[in-house]
Design a protein around this motif. Structure first.
Motif, PDB file in Angstrom:
ATOM      1  N   HIS A   4      18.594 -13.406   4.468  1.00 21.64           N
ATOM      2  CA  HIS A   4      19.761 -13.436   3.198  1.00 21.64           C
ATOM      3  C   HIS A   4      19.640 -12.424   3.233  1.00 21.64           C
ATOM      4  CE1 HIS A   4      21.526 -17.998   3.654  1.00 21.64           C
ATOM      5  NE2 HIS A   4      20.215 -17.998   3.790  1.00 21.64           N
ATOM      6  N   VAL A   5      21.031 -11.375   2.461  1.00 23.70           N
ATOM      7  CA  VAL A   5      21.164 -10.484   1.236  1.00 23.70           C
ATOM      8  C   VAL A   5      21.432 -11.297   0.236  1.00 23.70           C
ATOM      9  CG1 VAL A   5      22.486  -8.519   1.245  1.00 23.70           C
ATOM     10  CG2 VAL A   5      21.234  -8.700   3.545  1.00 23.70           C
ATOM     11  N   ILE A  65      21.969  -6.027  -2.934  1.00 20.27           N
ATOM     12  CA  ILE A  65      22.894  -4.648  -3.202  1.00 20.27           C
ATOM     13  C   ILE A  65      23.192  -5.137  -4.524  1.00 20.27           C
ATOM     14  CG2 ILE A  65      22.132  -4.679  -0.869  1.00 20.27           C
ATOM     15  CD1 ILE A  65      25.259  -5.889   0.038  1.00 20.27           C
ATOM     16  N   PRO A  66      23.866  -4.334  -5.097  1.00 24.24           N
ATOM     17  CA  PRO A  66      24.417  -4.540  -6.268  1.00 24.24           C
ATOM     18  C   PRO A  66      25.814  -4.409  -5.974  1.00 24.24           C
ATOM     19  CG  PRO A  66      24.595  -2.197  -6.066  1.00 24.24           C
ATOM     20  CD  PRO A  66      23.161  -3.144  -4.612  1.00 24.24           C
ATOM     21  N   ILE A  74      22.651 -12.499   6.479  1.00 26.75           N
ATOM     22  CA  ILE A  74      23.894 -13.863   6.442  1.00 26.75           C
ATOM     23  C   ILE A  74      24.139 -12.966   4.623  1.00 26.75           C
ATOM     24  CG2 ILE A  74      23.411 -14.613   8.053  1.00 26.75           C
ATOM     25  CD1 ILE A  74      23.165 -17.244   6.236  1.00 26.75           C
ATOM     26  N   ILE A  75      25.553 -13.115   4.465  1.00 24.31           N
ATOM     27  CA  ILE A  75      25.679 -13.034   3.260  1.00 24.31           C
ATOM     28  C   ILE A  75      26.642 -14.295   2.213  1.00 24.31           C
ATOM     29  CG2 ILE A  75      26.196 -11.281   1.329  1.00 24.31           C
ATOM     30  CD1 ILE A  75      25.986  -9.522   2.696  1.00 24.31           C
ATOM     31  N   THR A  76      26.418 -14.421   0.754  1.00 24.60           N
ATOM     32  CA  THR A  76      27.303 -15.539   0.733  1.00 24.60           C
ATOM     33  C   THR A  76      27.924 -15.095  -0.080  1.00 24.60           C
ATOM     34  OG1 THR A  76      25.742 -17.376   0.730  1.00 24.60           O
ATOM     35  CG2 THR A  76      27.726 -17.706  -0.270  1.00 24.60           C
ATOM     36  N   ASN A 115      20.203  -6.599 -10.769  1.00 26.47           N
ATOM     37  CA  ASN A 115      18.742  -6.945 -11.066  1.00 26.47           C
ATOM     38  C   ASN A 115      18.100  -7.384 -10.726  1.00 26.47           C
ATOM     39  OD1 ASN A 115      19.947  -9.794 -11.179  1.00 26.47           O
ATOM     40  ND2 ASN A 115      19.120  -9.633 -13.280  1.00 26.47           N
ATOM     41  N   GLY A 116      18.239  -7.044  -9.459  1.00 24.01           N
ATOM     42  CA  GLY A 116      17.388  -7.323  -8.386  1.00 24.01           C
ATOM     43  C   GLY A 116      17.270  -8.616  -7.841  1.00 24.01           C
ATOM     44  N   ILE A 117      16.562  -9.017  -6.935  1.00 23.11           N
ATOM     45  CA  ILE A 117      16.191  -9.821  -6.005  1.00 23.11           C
ATOM     46  C   ILE A 117      15.884 -10.775  -7.178  1.00 23.11           C
ATOM     47  CG2 ILE A 117      15.184 -11.288  -4.562  1.00 23.11           C
ATOM     48  CD1 ILE A 117      14.447  -8.641  -2.787  1.00 23.11           C
TER      49      ILE A 117
END
Length: 305
Positions: A200-201, A230-231, A246-248, A206-208
């Motif tokens: 996941h991304v 990512i911001p 994958i990204i939600t 503020n980071g992970i």
């Protein structure tokens, strides 16, 4: 400790426009020229202001002047105050076509992408002299402080604000998942197991960090493998394009992005409550006619989504 209070009987409203120009120009002679006053008269006013605020306000640095910390705070506060005083004294109905200046809106790029294009179209038609500035919200700054120092309005999703910050619901949304077209998981509906095991991304300023998705997974006795943060939401389609990531993302955003990018979209394998996007403003702007017009304009745009 004995608290010092301003003696309101000493305050002369005529000082405010002079103070405003002194803080803006940081120069007595230049302020005098713009105000159509003599330099000695502005100097005397500066001395009165220094006595009133118990602060030098302007201090010499090299060949020029710089603002003190108190002066910088006054500079931020004076813009809406002077605007409201002029409105109260003039008692002239607000006309957007005559509105001037810069109106600053803080948001993440999700809210910017969803609302600002249509807002700018409306502003260009109805308030063409007004400039709209969109800046990225730093979620590490408390909302009340952000609205005091950085922006006129904030577009965001949170319940964490103080009672002198107002908010209005703009729209609700939920989530879906994207991945590249040839991702192995695109061949069948996602399951809780396959979602948890995927790479996941997350979108985070503020980071992970833990998100509402992670908290939901915890309640289901699961967790996910987050490999990057990512911001910006707008980077997501390019990131999944040629990777196994994958990204939600918010579903409304995906509706916009799907016409420009080629990705596979699928539903989450578990239910999530809708989240809300609100507009937030400080109580100092509550009765400001321009501010009210911009809030109404944003609500109109949001209602058309």
């Amino acid at each position: 400790m004995v608290e010092q209070h301003l003696n309101l009987r000493k305050i002369d409203l005529n000082l405010l426009p002079i103070l405003e120009k002194l803080l803006e120009l940081k120069h007595v002679s230049e302020a005098a020229k713009v105000l159509g006053m003599s330099q000695p008269a502005v100097s005397r006013t500066l001395n009165r202001l220094r006595e009133l605020f118990h602060d030098p306000l302007l201090v010499r640095v090299g060949t020029g002047y710089e603002l003190t910390a108190k002066a910088k705070a006054l500079e931020v506060a004076l813009v809406p105050v002077n605007r409201q005083i002029r409105g109260l004294l003039n008692q002239v109905p607000f006309e957007p076509e005559s509105a001037e200046g810069v109106f600053t809106i803080g948001a993440l790029d999700f809210e910017i992408m969803m609302l600002i294009p249509a807002l700018l179209e409306k502003v260009r038609k109805e308030a063409p002299k007004l400039r709209v500035e969109s800046i990225h919200y730093n979620a590490n700054i408390p909302i009340h402080e952000y609205l005091e120092k950085h922006a006129d309005l904030l577009l965001y999703s949170t319940n964490n604000c103080v009672d002198y910050v107002y908010k209005q619901r703009l729209f609700s949304d939920n989530y879906a998942v994207i991945m590249c077209k040839n991702h192995p998981l695109s061949q069948a509906p996602l399951t809780l197991e396959s979602y948890s095991q995927a790479q996941h991304v997350v979108i985070s300023t503020n980071g992970i960090a833990e998100t509402s998705i992670d908290r939901k997974l915890t309640r289901l006795g699961r967790s996910r493998r987050v490999v990057s943060a990512i911001p910006h939401f707008s980077l997501a389609p390019d990131i999944v394009a040629n990777t196994d990531l994958i990204i939600t993302l918010p579903t409304r955003l995906l509706s916009k992005l799907s016409s420009h990018y080629n990705f596979h979209q699928t539903s989450l394998p578990f239910d999530m409550y809708d989240f809300q996007v609100d507009q937030f403003w400080h109580s100092i702007h509550k009765q400001d006619p321009l501010h009210k017009w911009m809030r109404d304009a944003l609500k109109t745009v949001a209602d058309s989504l």
